[in-house]
Each structure stands twice: as structure tokens, then as C-alpha cells.
Design an enzyme around this catalytic site. Structure first.
Site, mmCIF file in Angstrom:
data_model
loop_
_atom_site.group_PDB
_atom_site.id
_atom_site.type_symbol
_atom_site.label_atom_id
_atom_site.label_comp_id
_atom_site.label_asym_id
_atom_site.label_seq_id
_atom_site.Cartn_x
_atom_site.Cartn_y
_atom_site.Cartn_z
ATOM 1 N N ASP A 1 41.700 58.356 9.801
ATOM 2 C CA ASP A 1 42.828 58.032 9.585
ATOM 3 C C ASP A 1 44.153 58.089 10.762
ATOM 4 O O ASP A 1 43.554 58.665 11.588
ATOM 5 C CB ASP A 1 43.614 58.804 8.441
ATOM 6 C CG ASP A 1 43.583 60.374 8.751
ATOM 7 O OD1 ASP A 1 42.619 60.825 9.512
ATOM 8 O OD2 ASP A 1 44.543 61.072 8.289
ATOM 9 N N GLU B 1 42.794 63.532 8.091
ATOM 10 C CA GLU B 1 42.978 64.764 8.867
ATOM 11 C C GLU B 1 44.503 64.987 8.904
ATOM 12 O O GLU B 1 45.129 65.948 9.122
ATOM 13 C CB GLU B 1 42.482 64.242 10.296
ATOM 14 C CG GLU B 1 42.476 65.597 11.153
ATOM 15 C CD GLU B 1 43.961 65.572 11.985
ATOM 16 O OE1 GLU B 1 44.012 66.564 12.606
ATOM 17 O OE2 GLU B 1 44.573 64.680 12.051
#
Length: 485
Positions: free
Chosen positions: A77, A144
Site C-alpha cells: 500500500d 502498513e
């Protein structure tokens, strides 16, 4: 990007592919599908766990079958931030990159090199046919940036390797062996709308053009927090005038130092000109304070049509006072090394008229668990005194250095061999997924490396191109020298 020769070409080609796939935190479904298809297209064992993490396994090259299994890891991400004047949809549009000298940048948005460049390196390794390595596992974690939920939800036994290289660091020449733990503090303060008195001058205040940056790695660089600057002016103004708060929308993501903040206020018409004078004087003072670190900061005041209602004055007084009082920035330095130990970031302030509530988010970090708890409690206390509801999230653990690390020894030896100098071995105040890996895989021996990035978590994010080749060469040397089982 394809018109410019970027080295290593295999990595930058993969990075270009990554940047065509939308991958906002918590909305990584298309990236998961992309990685699953990528692994399967190479004929490699490709797995997905319940949390959405993707693992691709690659057999050892001939002659390397007896080596220990090495895990390469990055997160899929990215932080989605853009300048206010940029039209961009992170759920649909491809990141538009360009090269400026030795730096790669994006056009008005975050670049996504955090951690897209780590993903690209793993992809380049997986599709290679001429790199020597033992058994490999490439792990791509999700989400994350907004809670480490991919790493937190990682299934026990999903990884088989016992050596791990995390590719999510931001300084070439530095090998990270520990990180801070962190948590988030959520605040809600109810308010009642009340009629705005007659004869009021309504105006908007905006602060923008700040550097922002990573709320962990950049917290010690004396960068201004737009939220704190705005509420600092509101606190002083509240003491002098009959100030009414109509709206406030300030800051953004919890792990980014706020770059922009805006509010709408009103004062009696007789104070109209003095407010402009005060704002100009305040702007000059703050620009002097941050003359080195914030050369691009802007202060805007514009008159506007007054709304019918404002926040009730009692609540706005308590809110502004709490925002003035709440701690922000570096709280304590480590006692044994030159590194931030404990910090807090006032990330966002948003008035929600539909719910008649103000929402405030902040994040706290520390390499010492008890200090992190104290920091979160310190922030909570400021808002509890103002009558707000406060919730402190569970957070994530730090990562302690392994003084007998085998993978660190190999990484240092190979760095010296390649570049003729010692790398820096250090901890980082930012959070890394290694902290959660160390809980689920207590025997895992880990380091974190990466090319040089600056301005992460902001539209100023940029990647120093020559360092990608250096990290790539270093990574290949580490893989070739993984010890035997």
C-alpha cells in the site's frame, strides 16, 4: 519514465508497473490481484492469507539449494496525499512520475516509492534468470501505512524462512536493526450549533505549503505542524476578541506531519481590520521561526459570507485550549544513542456538522513501551480535561536489535566489499513491520534497508535514483552470501 534510462532497468520497469495499479491503504484489492497474477505468470508458488498478504516462493538457483531460506519483504500500500490544486483519483489514476536531476518525483501527489520501490525490487528478483540465490520467499504485506494490519494479521507459519530483509527503509548506506512502537489516540468532542450574532465579520484562515513528512522519521527536523500553527493563532485571538468558530478542517493522515490547515471564524465587525493586522504579524513571526525548514509556507486570510450557525462558544473555547495545550513533536531523546525516543504528532482536526462532533487524530511513538503509554496518556489528558471522549488504540510493538544477527553481519561485510566504507547500523523512530514479525516469528533474524527517499507521506516525496542501484547491488550480494542450513 520509459524514455529515460534508469538503472537498474529491471527494477524501474517493475516500479513503473506498480505505479499503474491503485493501492491506497485498506483498498489494496487490485494490488493483491496484480501480485497474485504476477507470481502465477512466472509459474511460482503464490499464496494469499486471510489478511490479504501475498507470498511468492522461488526455488534456489543451481548450486544454492543448501542455503537457508531468505525472506524479502515490502508493503504493497501507499500513502495517498496530493496538493489541494491537483485533480487526481488515487482509486483510479496511475501515478505520474518524472525525473528532476537525480531525483524521481510525482506530479503533485505522493510518489509511492514508499514502499513501491521495495515491491519492485522483489518483483525484479522473482522474474530474474541470472541472479544467484538460495530458496526465496517474497512477502508483500497490505495496509502498513494505516495500522500495520497486514503484518498484524499474518498467519503463523505463512513464512518458512528464518532470515528477513525488509525493503522499507529510506536512507541508503544505513542498515536498520530496531524501530519504535506506536499507537493512535482518537478524540471526539460534541458541540451544539448556536446562532451567529448579528454584525459579525466572517473570514477563512489557511496555512499551506509546509514540508510535512513522515511523523516518525521527520519529527525531529523542526518542521512546522499546520494544525498547531492554526490553533496557536486561534488561541491568541480567542483571548482578545469575541471569536466564533464556524468550521475547521485541518491535517490528514495520522502518520503524516500536517502540511495544510484551514478554518472559518467570525469576530465582531469592529475587529475586522485588527484581525488582519494580527494575522500578518503572526505570519511574520512564524515565518521567522521556520525560516530554514519551511521556506514555502503560506498564510491566507479571506473574507467570506457568514454562516447562520457556529460552534457553541463554550465548546470552541475548550477545544482551542486543548489543541493549544496538547503535546506535539519530540518529547524525549534516547539516552544511549542520538535518536528520538518518544514523540507525538497532532495529525488531524475535522469538524463534522452532520454529527455535531469534532474528530481529532494523533499518533504517538516510542522505542520504550512505558514511555509510549505515558505519551498517549499525556495527549489523552489534555482532551479529557476539555470534556472530550478519548480512545487510545492498541498500537504495535517496537523491534529490538539482535546483537548476534547473522544477516546483519553478512550485510555489513558485503556493503564494505562493494563500496569500501562501513554502513551505519542504527534504529529508526518510525514503525516497521519487523516489530510485529518479531512477535509472530521470535527466531526471525532481520534487517531493513532501502534507497534514499525524502518527503515521504507528502506530495514532495522523491526517490534518489542512484541509490536504487546501490541497494540493488547490495541486496544481490546479500542473497548470494546467505549461509548454509
Amino acid at each position: 519514465m520509459s524514455e529515460i534510462k534508469l538503472k537498474p532497468e529491471c527494477v524501474f520497469n517493475c516500479f513503473a508497473q506498480v505505479n499503474t495499479v491503485p493501492r491506497p491503504s485498506k483498498r489494496e484489492e487490485r494490488m493483491i490481484e496484480f501480485l497474485m497474477n504476477f507470481g502465477k505468470s512466472l509459474g511460482l508458488e503464490t499464496l494469499r492469507d486471510e489478511a490479504g498478504n501475498v507470498l511468492i516462493r522461488k526455488d534456489a538457483t543451481p548450486g544454492m539449494e543448501n542455503r537457508r531460506t531468505l525472506v524479502l519483504q515490502s508493503h504493497m500500500d501507499m500513502v495517498c496525499e496530493k496538493n489541494a490544486d491537483v485533480h487526481f483519483d488515487f482509486d483510479k489514476d496511475a501515478i505520474q512520475t518524472h525525473v528532476d536531476g537525480e531525483w524521481m518525483k510525482a506530479r503533485g501527489t505522493t510518489l509511492g516509492a514508499d514502499d513501491g520501490i521495495g515491491v519492485a525490487m522483489e518483483m525484479a528478483v522473482l522474474q530474474s534468470t541470472d541472479i544467484k540465490h538460495g530458496p526465496l520467499e517474497c512477502l508483500f504485506t497490505r495496509d502498513e501505512e494505516t495500522g500495520l494490519t497486514g503484518a498484524e494479521g499474518l498467519e503463523a507459519g505463512f513464512m518458512k524462512g528464518d532470515l528477513l530483509v525488509n525493503l522499507d527503509s529510506e536512507d541508503e548506506g544505513e542498515i536498520f536493526v530496531s524501530c519504535a512502537g506506536g499507537c493512535r489516540t482518537f478524540v471526539e468532542m460534541d458541540y451544539k450549533p448556536e446562532a451567529l450574532p448579528h454584525g459579525m465579520f466572517a473570514f477563512s484562515l489557511a496555512i499551506k505549503g509546509l514540508q510535512g513528512g513522515h511523523s516518525g522519521d521527520d519529527i525531529d527536523k523542526k518542521r512546522a505542524n499546520a494544525n498547531k500553527l492554526l490553533t496557536r493563532f486561534l488561541y491568541m485571538t480567542m483571548k482578545k476578541y469575541d471569536l466564533r468558530l464556524l468550521d475547521i478542517q485541518a491535517g490528514g493522515l495520522h502518520n503524516a506531519i500536517p502540511r495544510e490547515a484551514r478554518c472559518v471564524c467570525a469576530v465582531p465587525m469592529k475587529d475586522k481590520e485588527q484581525i488582519r493586522v494580527d494575522w500578518n504579524l503572526f505570519s511574520a513571526d512564524v515565518q521567522e521561526e521556520y525560516s530554514v525548514t519551511e521556506p514555502g509556507m503560506e498564510f491566507l486570510l479571506e473574507s467570506c459570507e457568514p454562516a447562520v450557525e457556529a460552534m457553541d462558544q463554550a465548546t470552541s473555547c475548550r477545544l482551542i485550549t486543548a489543541l493549544q495545550a496538547v503535546d506535539n513533536g519530540v518529547f524525549a531523546m534516547c539516552q544511549d544513542i542520538a535518536m528520538v525516543e518518544t514523540s507525538s504528532n497532532l495529525a488531524s482536526i475535522h469538524m463534522r456538522p452532520e454529527r455535531r462532533v469534532v474528530e481529532i487524530n494523533s499518533s504517538q511513538r516510542s522505542s520504550i513501551y512505558s514511555a509510549r503509554v505515558n505519551m498517549a496518556n499525556t495527549v489523552a489528558a489534555a482532551f479529557e480535561l476539555a470534556g472530550a471522549r478519548v480512545e487510545i488504540g492498541e498500537g504495535y510493538p517496537g523491534w529490538k536489535m539482535n546483537p548476534k544477527s547473522e544477516i546483519l553481519r553478512i550485510a555489513v561485510e558485503q556493503y564494505v566489499r562493494l563500496f569500501g566504507k562501513e554502513p551505519k547500523v542504527r534504529g529508526i523512530h518510525a514503525g516497521l513491520e519487523c516489530g510485529l514479525f518479531s512477535e509472530k516469528y521470535p527466531g526471525m533474524d532481520m534487517i531493513s534497508v532501502g534507497p534514499t527517499l525524502r518527503g515521504v507521506h507528502s506530495p514532495d516525496e522523491r526517490l534518489l535514483i542512484p541509490t536504487v542501484q546501490m541497494v540493488w547491488d547490495h541486496l544481490l550480494a546479500i542473497m548470494e552470501n546467505v549461509p548454509e542450513k
